[in-house]
Design a protein around this motif. Structure first.
Motif, PDB file in Angstrom:
ATOM      1  N   THR A 199      10.762   2.453  11.758  1.00  0.00           N
ATOM      2  CA  THR A 199      10.352   3.233  10.597  1.00  0.00           C
ATOM      3  C   THR A 199       9.437   2.361   9.743  1.00  0.00           C
ATOM      4  O   THR A 199       9.806   1.239   9.389  1.00  0.00           O
ATOM      5  CB  THR A 199      11.568   3.647   9.748  1.00  0.00           C
ATOM      6  N   VAL A 200       8.272   2.872   9.458  1.00  0.00           N
ATOM      7  CA  VAL A 200       7.338   2.113   8.625  1.00  0.00           C
ATOM      8  C   VAL A 200       7.066   2.925   7.362  1.00  0.00           C
ATOM      9  O   VAL A 200       6.839   4.135   7.420  1.00  0.00           O
ATOM     10  CB  VAL A 200       6.023   1.825   9.368  1.00  0.00           C
ATOM     11  N   THR A 201       7.136   2.245   6.229  1.00  0.00           N
ATOM     12  CA  THR A 201       6.928   2.876   4.929  1.00  0.00           C
ATOM     13  C   THR A 201       5.775   2.173   4.236  1.00  0.00           C
ATOM     14  O   THR A 201       5.697   0.939   4.271  1.00  0.00           O
ATOM     15  CB  THR A 201       8.188   2.697   4.055  1.00  0.00           C
ATOM     16  N   VAL A 202       4.883   2.924   3.621  1.00  0.00           N
ATOM     17  CA  VAL A 202       3.845   2.271   2.823  1.00  0.00           C
ATOM     18  C   VAL A 202       4.051   2.562   1.352  1.00  0.00           C
ATOM     19  O   VAL A 202       4.458   3.664   0.964  1.00  0.00           O
ATOM     20  CB  VAL A 202       2.397   2.678   3.190  1.00  0.00           C
ATOM     21  N   LEU A 247      -4.393   6.197   6.876  1.00  0.00           N
ATOM     22  CA  LEU A 247      -4.197   4.781   7.171  1.00  0.00           C
ATOM     23  C   LEU A 247      -3.498   4.651   8.522  1.00  0.00           C
ATOM     24  O   LEU A 247      -2.544   5.392   8.801  1.00  0.00           O
ATOM     25  CB  LEU A 247      -3.334   4.126   6.085  1.00  0.00           C
ATOM     26  N   TYR A 248      -3.961   3.714   9.313  1.00  0.00           N
ATOM     27  CA  TYR A 248      -3.387   3.475  10.634  1.00  0.00           C
ATOM     28  C   TYR A 248      -3.029   1.994  10.724  1.00  0.00           C
ATOM     29  O   TYR A 248      -3.908   1.138  10.631  1.00  0.00           O
ATOM     30  CB  TYR A 248      -4.401   3.822  11.726  1.00  0.00           C
ATOM     31  N   LEU A 249      -1.754   1.719  10.894  1.00  0.00           N
ATOM     32  CA  LEU A 249      -1.291   0.332  10.980  1.00  0.00           C
ATOM     33  C   LEU A 249      -0.875   0.011  12.412  1.00  0.00           C
ATOM     34  O   LEU A 249       0.048   0.621  12.948  1.00  0.00           O
ATOM     35  CB  LEU A 249      -0.087   0.128  10.062  1.00  0.00           C
ATOM     36  N   ARG A 254       2.320  -1.106  18.385  1.00  0.00           N
ATOM     37  CA  ARG A 254       2.541   0.303  18.057  1.00  0.00           C
ATOM     38  C   ARG A 254       1.713   0.657  16.836  1.00  0.00           C
ATOM     39  O   ARG A 254       1.322  -0.216  16.065  1.00  0.00           O
ATOM     40  CB  ARG A 254       4.022   0.551  17.779  1.00  0.00           C
ATOM     41  N   THR A 255       1.479   1.946  16.660  1.00  0.00           N
ATOM     42  CA  THR A 255       0.658   2.395  15.532  1.00  0.00           C
ATOM     43  C   THR A 255       1.469   3.322  14.637  1.00  0.00           C
ATOM     44  O   THR A 255       2.124   4.246  15.125  1.00  0.00           O
ATOM     45  CB  THR A 255      -0.587   3.159  16.030  1.00  0.00           C
ATOM     46  N   ALA A 256       1.426   3.060  13.353  1.00  0.00           N
ATOM     47  CA  ALA A 256       2.038   3.944  12.357  1.00  0.00           C
ATOM     48  C   ALA A 256       0.918   4.563  11.530  1.00  0.00           C
ATOM     49  O   ALA A 256      -0.069   3.892  11.212  1.00  0.00           O
ATOM     50  CB  ALA A 256       2.996   3.162  11.462  1.00  0.00           C
ATOM     51  N   GLU A 257       1.070   5.843  11.203  1.00  0.00           N
ATOM     52  CA  GLU A 257      -0.005   6.566  10.527  1.00  0.00           C
ATOM     53  C   GLU A 257       0.478   7.113   9.190  1.00  0.00           C
ATOM     54  O   GLU A 257       1.595   7.614   9.078  1.00  0.00           O
ATOM     55  CB  GLU A 257      -0.475   7.740  11.398  1.00  0.00           C
ATOM     56  N   PHE A 258      -0.405   7.042   8.204  1.00  0.00           N
ATOM     57  CA  PHE A 258      -0.045   7.462   6.848  1.00  0.00           C
ATOM     58  C   PHE A 258      -1.207   8.199   6.195  1.00  0.00           C
ATOM     59  O   PHE A 258      -2.336   8.160   6.680  1.00  0.00           O
ATOM     60  CB  PHE A 258       0.271   6.230   5.980  1.00  0.00           C
TER      61      PHE A 258
END
Ligand SMILES: [Cu+2]
Length: 319
Positions: free
Chosen positions: A194-197, A277-279, A288-292
């Motif tokens: 889980t990624v949070t910005v 945003l793509y991390l 892996r890629t997380a998107e926001f």
């Protein structure tokens, strides 16, 4: 002639749609657009790039909006023409002399970065093609769906010394279901991570954005270096996919930057509006890629918020 006729036919259709919609008392589409426009862009900003709310707006056009810039040109993208076909994606960068560029300065550990994304923001990929002796870059390629895609090339030509981001659109046959526009999407789950910005983008400023990586509720504190940092962030402006300047805050081995769970960046949103945003982050050898999605507020709003005695109207200098 032709174009004019098409245009008037188009306007005629719009008028019919408008009248029809007004008859039913539903103007959903246009009222949504109007809301968007009013809360995303200060009214005086349109066509007035040098004086937004008293702030000296950066006159520099964001990267990623042109096929040619500073004398360098991205050639047409050669790639499979339909989704699901195996093939090769290739292109070259032509220099001011019209010849393919073969010498690049390394940046973020690579000579050239390619970002590919469908125009609606779906199917983001960040890849590193290989250059041959003639300056042609290529990589094995298969499009996931049909649609219109944008291919960004991000590089520093030797002798130029500055980063250039060129982009081209390319069309792919196949089925395509548009992804809805995202608003303030600050959580993302990928493979159990889980990624949070957190962060507030402000037009015309460099502001911090922090991504926090967790797995099963536990902070992930063993991120691995990826492209010279503990994560690589790309930000694109919704609507035109302008490629926004981002830089990491700290790097592996500098004695001050931890390998997670927080990864900090500075993002320079050129204008108010929505950004995707793509991390890319690496754990246990896998990227892996997380998107926001985050909204940048107008600089004028920030000034009102910063200034306790602020008055609503910050653009005291009309024309
Ligand atoms: Cu890259």
């Amino acid at each position: 002639m032709n174009v004019a006729m098409k245009m008037s036919a188009y306007v005629g259709v719009l008028a019919v749609v408008f009248v029809g919609a007004a008859g039913i008392g539903q103007l959903t589409g246009s009222s949504v657009n109007r809301d968007d426009a009013t809360d995303a862009v200060p009214p005086h900003a349109a066509g007035d790039s040098h004086a937004v709310g008293g702030e000296s707006a950066d006159p520099h056009v964001p990267g990623g909006l042109q096929v040619s810039d500073a004398g360098y040109t991205l050639t047409p993208i050669d790639a499979p023409t339909a989704a699901g076909e195996n093939g090769t994606l290739s292109f070259a960068v032509l220099g001011p002399d019209g010849e393919a560029v073969t010498e690049y300065d390394e940046s973020h550990e690579k000579n050239l970065h390619v970002v590919v994304v469908r125009h609606d923001g779906a199917h983001y990929q960040h890849v590193h093609p290989v250059m041959d002796a003639y300056g042609s870059w290529s990589i094995d390629w298969e499009w996931p769906t049909g649609g219109s895609y944008k291919v960004f090339a991000d590089f520093v030509p030797t002798g130029h010394g500055q980063e250039i981001t060129l982009a081209r659109s390319t069309e792919v046959a196949g089925t395509y279901t548009p992804m809805p526009a995202l608003r303030d999407a600050v959580f993302y789950e990928v493979d159990g991570y889980t990624v949070t910005v957190t962060g507030q983008l402000v037009a015309g400023r460099s502001t911090p954005v922090v991504a926090t990586v967790e797995r099963d509720g536990q902070p992930v504190d063993h991120l691995e270096p990826h492209l010279g940092a503990y994560g690589h962030l790309v930000a694109l402006r919704e609507g035109d996919l302008a490629y926004i300047h981002v830089h990491p805050d700290g790097e592996p081995g500098d004695g001050a930057t931890d390998p997670g769970p927080d990864v900090a960046f500075y993002v320079e949103a050129p204008t108010a509006g929505s950004y995707r945003l793509y991390l890319d982050f690496r754990v246990d050898g896998q990227v892996r890629t997380a998107e926001f999605a985050l909204r940048a507020r107008p600089a004028g709003d920030a000034e009102v918020a910063d200034d306790a005695g602020g008055h609503g109207d910050t653009d005291g200098h009309g024309h």
